[in-house]
Design an enzyme around this catalytic site. Structure first.
Site, PDB file in Angstrom:
ATOM      1  N   GLU A 119      34.452  33.254  26.838  1.00  0.00           N
ATOM      2  CA  GLU A 119      33.432  34.313  26.938  1.00  0.00           C
ATOM      3  C   GLU A 119      32.793  34.713  25.608  1.00  0.00           C
ATOM      4  O   GLU A 119      32.829  35.889  25.224  1.00  0.00           O
ATOM      5  CB  GLU A 119      34.037  35.561  27.612  1.00  0.00           C
ATOM      6  CG  GLU A 119      34.553  35.287  29.016  1.00  0.00           C
ATOM      7  CD  GLU A 119      35.097  36.547  29.695  1.00  0.00           C
ATOM      8  OE1 GLU A 119      35.226  37.590  29.038  1.00  0.00           O
ATOM      9  OE2 GLU A 119      35.398  36.472  30.893  1.00  0.00           O
ATOM     10  N   GLU A 121      38.079  30.005  37.678  1.00  0.00           N
ATOM     11  CA  GLU A 121      38.522  31.349  38.112  1.00  0.00           C
ATOM     12  C   GLU A 121      37.758  31.792  39.357  1.00  0.00           C
ATOM     13  O   GLU A 121      37.314  32.941  39.455  1.00  0.00           O
ATOM     14  CB  GLU A 121      38.300  32.372  36.984  1.00  0.00           C
ATOM     15  CG  GLU A 121      38.915  31.970  35.652  1.00  0.00           C
ATOM     16  CD  GLU A 121      38.748  33.016  34.543  1.00  0.00           C
ATOM     17  OE1 GLU A 121      38.384  34.166  34.843  1.00  0.00           O
ATOM     18  OE2 GLU A 121      38.990  32.665  33.379  1.00  0.00           O
TER      19      GLU A 121
END
Ligand code: XIL
Length: 349
Positions: free
Chosen positions: A135, A248
């Site tokens: 991220e 995810e």
């Protein structure tokens, strides 16, 4: 392992089906049976994050991570390590030390280097894919590496490449991934995918040891999603010589309450499995997509209700660990991918 389980159906086509696991929930027989029976790769949801493995400087807690790695090996599963370099879930001693000036930038860099070497070496040869960096890109258009990110603001953008080099030194055979959300068309503009693609191309040109891209796949039925766009974006990463993975996956929606998690909009009960199916098809379309991981498999112990007010219903099993339509969707897609649709004969046409 049952032949109609997700893991067995995926094995027929060389794909690994995965889930995030809460290692200590393996004490519950129902939970353990699903982890072992349905999945062929596991990710610790939190137990390899720095905050968990080194809660006090110099004092380590590997209990959750060790337990999951051992469980995986006993059950013929591989492991995705998650995650070495991220702005979130850092130990308080580290962030407060940086804030109050007792940890200098040079010391911070040494601490990070030591952290990566220690953790990757501990599990050397036992981790299939490492989410090395997590991220780093902004959600704006255009997207860039976030200059305000904890690591980037203190150490510069070069720290990301260094993390990959350090991880590679410690375990040369692990597949090293860059992992992020909204990098396969989920943002509508594709701005983040464009930025990540350009950065990856640059890193690879510089010889940085990156082997794959993980698209997290956290979806929400209120935004919509295109599996076609996902395939195109994943294909573009693959064209750089990278592997890709969905790391995810979950699909949240608004629910009546956090206990029962009944969608407030009836159509969400159709959109939710549909978006899971689109994500899986986006992966199945591509030879380089090597694993499809869901971020936990029971609505009762997911991260979503705590992070997105009023939302839930994001996984493939309900709050009582019964399979939902999304489970059946994934199962059917995998079965079709493995066997192909039968050719009709004798229709008299
Ligand atoms: C989440 C965990 O599931 C939660 O238990 C924890 O409180 C916060 O982090 N992106 C990631 C994951 O890369 O590590 C996050 O996991 C979810 C978002």
């Amino acid at each position: 392992v049952a032949p109609d389980s997700l893991r067995a159906l995926a094995a027929n086509i060389g794909l690994r089906m995965g889930t995030a696991v809460i290692p200590f929930d393996l004490d519950h027989p129902d939970y353990q049976a699903i982890v072992a029976g349905q999945f062929s790769v596991v990710t610790p949801g939190n137990e390899m994050k720095w905050q968990v493995v080194e809660p006090t400087q110099g004092t380590f807690d590997w209990s959750g991570a060790d337990r999951l790695v051992a469980f995986a090996e006993q059950h013929g599963q591989l492991v995705r390590g998650h995650t070495l370099l991220w702005h979130s879930q850092l130990p308080a001693w580290l962030t407060s030390g940086v804030d109050n000036g007792t940890i200098s930038n040079a010391q911070l860099r040494d601490l990070l280097h030591q952290h990566i070497i220690t953790e990757v070496s501990r599990y050397k040869g036992r981790i299939w894919q490492w989410d090395v960096a997590n991220e780093f890109f902004t959600d704006s258009n255009p997207s860039t590496i976030n200059p305000n990110d904890f690591w980037v603001s203190h150490l510069g953008t070069g720290v990301i490449a260094d993390a990959f080099r350090w991880a590679h030194q410690a375990d040369p055979h692990a597949l090293l991934f860059y992992n992020d959300y909204n990098i396969a068309g989920e943002d509508g503009t594709n701005a983040k995918s464009d930025a990540v693609f350009a950065w990856l191309r640059q890193m690879l040109a510089q010889g940085v040891p990156i082997n794959g891209v993980g698209d997290q796949g956290h979806l929400d039925t209120q935004y919509g999603f295109s599996g076609t766009q996902m395939t195109q974006d994943l294909q573009r990463y693959a064209s750089l010589g990278l592997k890709v993975a969905i790391t995810e996956a979950d699909v949240r929606t608004f629910v009546n309450n956090a206990t029962d998690q009944v969608p407030t909009d009836h159509l969400a009960t159709f959109a939710q499995p549909d978006e899971f199916g689109q994500m899986l098809k986006g992966c199945l379309a591509l030879r380089q997509c090597i694993s499809f991981t869901v971020w936990g498999f029971g609505d009762a112990d997911s991260w979503v209700p705590g992070f997105f007010t009023g939302e839930g219903y994001e996984t493939i099993y309900d709050v009582n660990l019964q399979p939902k339509p999304a489970y059946t969707e994934l199962q059917q897609e995998l079965a079709l991918a493995g066997s192909g649709a039968p050719h009709r004969t004798g229709g008299g046409f």
